[in-house]
Design a protein around this motif. Sequence first.
Motif, PDB file in Angstrom:
ATOM      1  N   TRP A  97      52.472  53.567  61.469  1.00  0.00           N
ATOM      2  CA  TRP A  97      51.357  53.822  60.556  1.00  0.00           C
ATOM      3  C   TRP A  97      51.769  53.694  59.095  1.00  0.00           C
ATOM      4  N   ARG A  98      53.042  53.933  58.797  1.00  0.00           N
ATOM      5  CA  ARG A  98      53.488  53.802  57.413  1.00  0.00           C
ATOM      6  C   ARG A  98      53.743  52.339  57.061  1.00  0.00           C
ATOM      7  N   LEU A 143      55.957  65.560  69.525  1.00  0.00           N
ATOM      8  CA  LEU A 143      56.538  64.304  70.007  1.00  0.00           C
ATOM      9  C   LEU A 143      55.459  63.232  69.869  1.00  0.00           C
ATOM     10  N   PRO A 144      55.247  62.733  68.656  1.00  0.00           N
ATOM     11  CA  PRO A 144      54.116  61.830  68.417  1.00  0.00           C
ATOM     12  C   PRO A 144      54.303  60.469  69.061  1.00  0.00           C
ATOM     13  N   ARG A 145      53.208  59.855  69.383  1.00  0.00           N
ATOM     14  CA  ARG A 145      53.224  58.498  69.932  1.00  0.00           C
ATOM     15  C   ARG A 145      53.587  57.512  68.840  1.00  0.00           C
ATOM     16  N   VAL A 413      44.147  61.914  65.256  1.00  0.00           N
ATOM     17  CA  VAL A 413      45.297  62.492  65.953  1.00  0.00           C
ATOM     18  C   VAL A 413      46.441  62.575  64.953  1.00  0.00           C
ATOM     19  N   LEU A 414      46.861  63.792  64.618  1.00  0.00           N
ATOM     20  CA  LEU A 414      47.865  64.011  63.587  1.00  0.00           C
ATOM     21  C   LEU A 414      49.198  64.414  64.202  1.00  0.00           C
ATOM     22  N   VAL A 421      48.432  59.261  63.742  1.00  0.00           N
ATOM     23  CA  VAL A 421      49.048  58.367  64.715  1.00  0.00           C
ATOM     24  C   VAL A 421      48.040  57.717  65.654  1.00  0.00           C
ATOM     25  N   ASP A 422      46.798  58.174  65.620  1.00  0.00           N
ATOM     26  CA  ASP A 422      45.781  57.561  66.474  1.00  0.00           C
ATOM     27  C   ASP A 422      44.408  57.924  65.934  1.00  0.00           C
TER      28      ASP A 422
END
Length: 488
Positions: A97-98, A143-145, A413-414, A421-422
């Motif tokens: 995302w960055r 544990l982000p996607r 989705v944070l 992240v979504d």
Amino acid sequence: MFVEMSVCDSPNKCAKMDKKSVTPFTKVRRKFWQQEAYKSEKFLSSKNEKQHVSYCGERFIPKRFERENIDFNLKYVGRREERDILETGITLTSSYWRQSSFISIINSAFHIQEHRLLQFSNLQGSRSQLSGMVSIDADWPCLPRSRPTAFQNATHDMPGICSPIDYNMMDWASNDLVAISSGQDVMIWRNLDESTMIFSVESPTSLKYSPDGKYLAIGCMDGTYPVLDLWAVTPTMEFIVSYRKYFLKSMGFIRCIEWSHDGNELLCGTHCGIIVVLTRPKMTSLQIREHRHKISMIRFSPNMRYFASGDTDGTIFIFDARLKNRLLKLGCRSKAVVFDWHPWTGVDLAVVERCPASIFIFNIPRRKFVATYKRKDDRINIKTVTFSKITGELLVNIIRGDEMECLVCEILVLASLNRVVDLLAHQDRGTLFLMWSPDGTNIATGGLDDTFSLWNFFPTHKREAVLKRQAQEAKEKCSSLCLFRGIR
């Protein structure tokens, strides 16, 4: 102070108060209601019946999936390939995302001028040392996607699903039963055979399945008396009302219901602000009198050490789950407040003020806010927040206006208060969060076009791998501890 509840103040109801005098009775679904679908079309065709079910009760049966409509609605059919929802074409990595243009799109949509995606204030220093955390900007264990993975499995027609939404009037059981009420009767959808059942209930006000899915607790009315019914779930089309408890008239009605994770306690939040605690199997009761306004929600922490309750005045109380004594009181500026416990730690509480949109992460042992996000305008309204029990990601359902001043509803989705992240949203319709599946792999949403959608939020095989890894780590930890004890 706890007071033993006097369950009824009317001598006319005394015969019904004694549990031994109340004979369990069968709750039969309505047979001739025009909006009920008795059987799925698959079941009818198997018996060579030519009857076509066309009632509105088909609302849970996916009409868009009929054979003749498949070619016309391919976008709703089957499992879609995982891909970048913005079609940027950039290689997806852990910092996707960055690296993509998504951050600029979100900043533009939200009119955020800061470099960071969302304004973040760390009041307690870095929390990167928490277990499972590697990010320097972590606000909670997560544990982000690394890429957007949520997609729709099915979309069903359901008129009136979004107006109004009361999260205390819907629940998803562990045996794959979905119960929803809009204030008139109770509708139960059985996913296995796509059957819809409608039950006549006088003024239902709240409902909640037990953790094992064996009981459905329903708050309703019997004339002017608030009543709590326990329905025993059966494999048939009928339910056994195994227990009924009358409350005082002065309590108004039962606004929300919450089960303890072991199913031994049942908490009822009332219209007058009293929390009634019922202990199974004898159903002994006590009252907690702390709130002065209507109770809107009650939640147990995952480790069963605490439970939190919120009222319509924006006050949140934190209680010791065992002793039932008050530990903390949180006062919010906004009267519209929602919250959820972090699923892993059991001590971090995400508190949200809906308008102006604000998110606070409160740590119970420290008794301090460890992270905050605040907006200075009221263009964005937060509908609700909820944590994913598998990934630890925070889902934030927002309502905002677009350039045409039309309402847009999305679920962000944070992974932290500065990293999205979504994004869960229909292409042309609003998306309102409704409820999680019990295993945390699917969520149900409502659309502004009166649709009910099921999303695959986390693939089942990945969830099994996560649980297997966690069990292996616990086993290795236990083995190491045993070895250490042996050496001593």
